[in-house]
Design a protein around this motif. Structure first.
Motif, PDB file in Angstrom:
ATOM      1  N   ILE A 140       0.843  -1.199   0.000  1.00 46.11           N
ATOM      2  CA  ILE A 140       0.000   0.000   0.000  1.00 46.11           C
ATOM      3  C   ILE A 140       0.881   1.252   0.000  1.00 46.11           C
ATOM      4  O   ILE A 140       2.078   1.184   0.229  1.00 46.11           O
ATOM      5  N   GLY A 141       0.257   2.396  -0.227  1.00 48.26           N
ATOM      6  CA  GLY A 141       0.990   3.660  -0.324  1.00 48.26           C
ATOM      7  C   GLY A 141       1.137   4.356   1.027  1.00 48.26           C
ATOM      8  O   GLY A 141       0.643   3.883   2.063  1.00 48.26           O
ATOM      9  N   THR A 142       1.822   5.496   0.982  1.00 44.80           N
ATOM     10  CA  THR A 142       2.092   6.292   2.189  1.00 44.80           C
ATOM     11  C   THR A 142       0.804   6.678   2.912  1.00 44.80           C
ATOM     12  O   THR A 142       0.655   6.474   4.121  1.00 44.80           O
ATOM     13  N   ASP A 143      -0.124   7.253   2.134  1.00 40.43           N
ATOM     14  CA  ASP A 143      -1.418   7.711   2.667  1.00 40.43           C
ATOM     15  C   ASP A 143      -2.198   6.581   3.310  1.00 40.43           C
ATOM     16  O   ASP A 143      -2.718   6.715   4.415  1.00 40.43           O
ATOM     17  N   ALA A 144      -2.274   5.465   2.568  1.00 38.90           N
ATOM     18  CA  ALA A 144      -3.064   4.324   3.036  1.00 38.90           C
ATOM     19  C   ALA A 144      -2.441   3.756   4.316  1.00 38.90           C
ATOM     20  O   ALA A 144      -3.158   3.295   5.209  1.00 38.90           O
ATOM     21  N   MET A 145      -1.117   3.821   4.422  1.00 41.36           N
ATOM     22  CA  MET A 145      -0.471   3.325   5.643  1.00 41.36           C
ATOM     23  C   MET A 145      -0.838   4.223   6.831  1.00 41.36           C
ATOM     24  O   MET A 145      -1.138   3.738   7.923  1.00 41.36           O
ATOM     25  N   GLY A 146      -0.837   5.535   6.595  1.00 42.81           N
ATOM     26  CA  GLY A 146      -1.256   6.454   7.663  1.00 42.81           C
ATOM     27  C   GLY A 146      -2.694   6.189   8.073  1.00 42.81           C
ATOM     28  O   GLY A 146      -3.021   6.122   9.270  1.00 42.81           O
ATOM     29  N   ASP A 147      -3.564   5.999   7.076  1.00 41.44           N
ATOM     30  CA  ASP A 147      -4.981   5.705   7.365  1.00 41.44           C
ATOM     31  C   ASP A 147      -5.108   4.414   8.167  1.00 41.44           C
ATOM     32  O   ASP A 147      -5.904   4.337   9.106  1.00 41.44           O
TER      33      ASP A 147
END
Ligand code: IPM
Ligand code: MG
Length: 357
Positions: free
Chosen positions: A344-351
């Protein structure tokens, strides 16, 4: 409601995108644990050079000094590679560490269970786990010693000086002894005392102090041996204490054993409660803005901030637990991806971390 003032130094490269994810997680923790966070953004590194002509504007120092804590992304990039000395983005980072008196840099390197397959060492070498705390001296040594260039007999030369005063060694060793007492009671002091005079003073000072910490087992290793031992048998280490430059190098090595440099958080502390928290990795300009950077080191840096500066221990534990949950659920950014997990991407990891909280 308790409100904390945090200065955000997003910096360059992947700095802004990873800090955004950490802020997302911190806001979620604030809601859950009943405190508020007020953010002020300030410029550092290349971004500051572009906007103001210098890597560490006084306004940034003032903002940090007026804060409860500081969260930093990363500094540097190709664009500023041609600059020298005090002009460089990195001078901003060294400058803020010095301006805030942050002489102690704690860099925890541990292997998360689900990331064992991302560790480049054989399973029998890492065994059940690796859990090391690197205590790096941060405002002295060759990073801050006298340096310069000169021409000697028509030949161009350059020099940097490794300089340590006894009080500088004493205060970082004290942090290391106290850290060891709270952990496994084992301390390795790393130096190059077979060659360097500054290392001989370092070793003498650590030995003198050892008498006041009878509960701590003290060992000394030369840096070259320590670098080798770290990959030969990382399990033998608990707390490492070392100079600015040796700590810089060993913490990168330890981070790779932990699976990725994208996983290692850090806390830079001084005498008071004000700290600066940052991932140990750099600005990774090659992957900046592509939503593929790993934000976990910055998110884990927020957990360290909650623990060491804000005394929000429950929130700190919860963020660390949430990171573990996300890893257990098989979510990975590209740097820690292995077959059978989900990239997954950066954003999705934060989410995902915010959701797990
Ligand atoms: C680190 C970095 C910095 C350092 C650089 C960017 C100046 O490598 O925090 O480990 O050497 O301290
Ligand atoms: Mg480094």
């Amino acid at each position: 409601m308790k409100t904390y003032n945090i200065t955000l130094l997003k910096g360059d490269g992947i700095g802004p995108e990873i800090v955004d994810q950490a802020v997302k997680v911190l806001n979620t923790a604030a809601n859950k644990f009943g405190f508020a966070v007020h953010y002020t953004e300030a410029l550092i590194g290349g971004a500051a050079i572009d906007a103001t002509g210098e890597p560490l504007p006084q306004a940034t120092v003032d903002s940090c000094l007026a804060s409860d804590s500081v969260l930093l992304g990363a500094v540097g990039g190709y664009k500023w590679d041609g600059l020298t000395g005090k002009q460089r983005p990195e001078a901003g980072l060294l400058g803020i560490r010095a301006a805030l008196g942050l002489f102690a840099n704690l860099r925890p390197a541990k292997i998360y269970g689900p990331l064992k397959s991302a560790c480049p060492l054989r399973p029998d070498i890492i065994g059940d786990s690796m859990d090391i705390m690197v205590v790096r001296e941060l405002t002295g040594g060759i990073y801050f010693g006298e340096r310069g260039r000169k021409t000697v007999d028509g030949v161009e030369a350059a020099y940097d000086t490794e300089y340590y005063s006894k009080p500088e060694i004493t205060r970082i060793a004290k942090v290391a002894f106290e850290t060891a007492m709270k952990r496994g009671g084992k301390l390795h002091s790393i130096d190059k005392a077979n060659v360097l005079e500054s290392s001989r003073l370092w070793r003498e000072t650590v030995n003198e102090m050892a008498a006041s910490y009878p509960q701590v087992e003290v060992n000394h290793l030369y840096i070259d041996n320590a670098a080798m031992q770290l990959v030969r048998d990382p399990k033998q280490f608990d707390v490492l204490v070392t100079s600015n430059i040796f700590g810089d190098i060993l913490s990168d090595e330890a981070s790779q054993i932990a699976g990725s440099i994208g996983m290692l958080a850090s806390a830079s502390l001084g005498e008071g409660s004000l700290g600066l928290y940052e991932p140990i990795h750099g600005s990774a300009p090659d992957i900046a803005g592509r939503n593929i950077a790993n934000p976990l080191a910055t998110i884990l840096s927020v957990a360290m901030m909650l623990r060491y500066s804000l005394d929000e221990l429950e929130a700190a534990d919860a963020i660390e637990k949430a990171v573990e949950t996300v890893l257990e659920n098989g979510l990975r950014t590209a740097d820690i991806y292995t077959e059978g997990t989900q990239k997954i991407g950066t954003d999705a990891m934060g989410d995902a971390v915010a959701a797990a909280l």
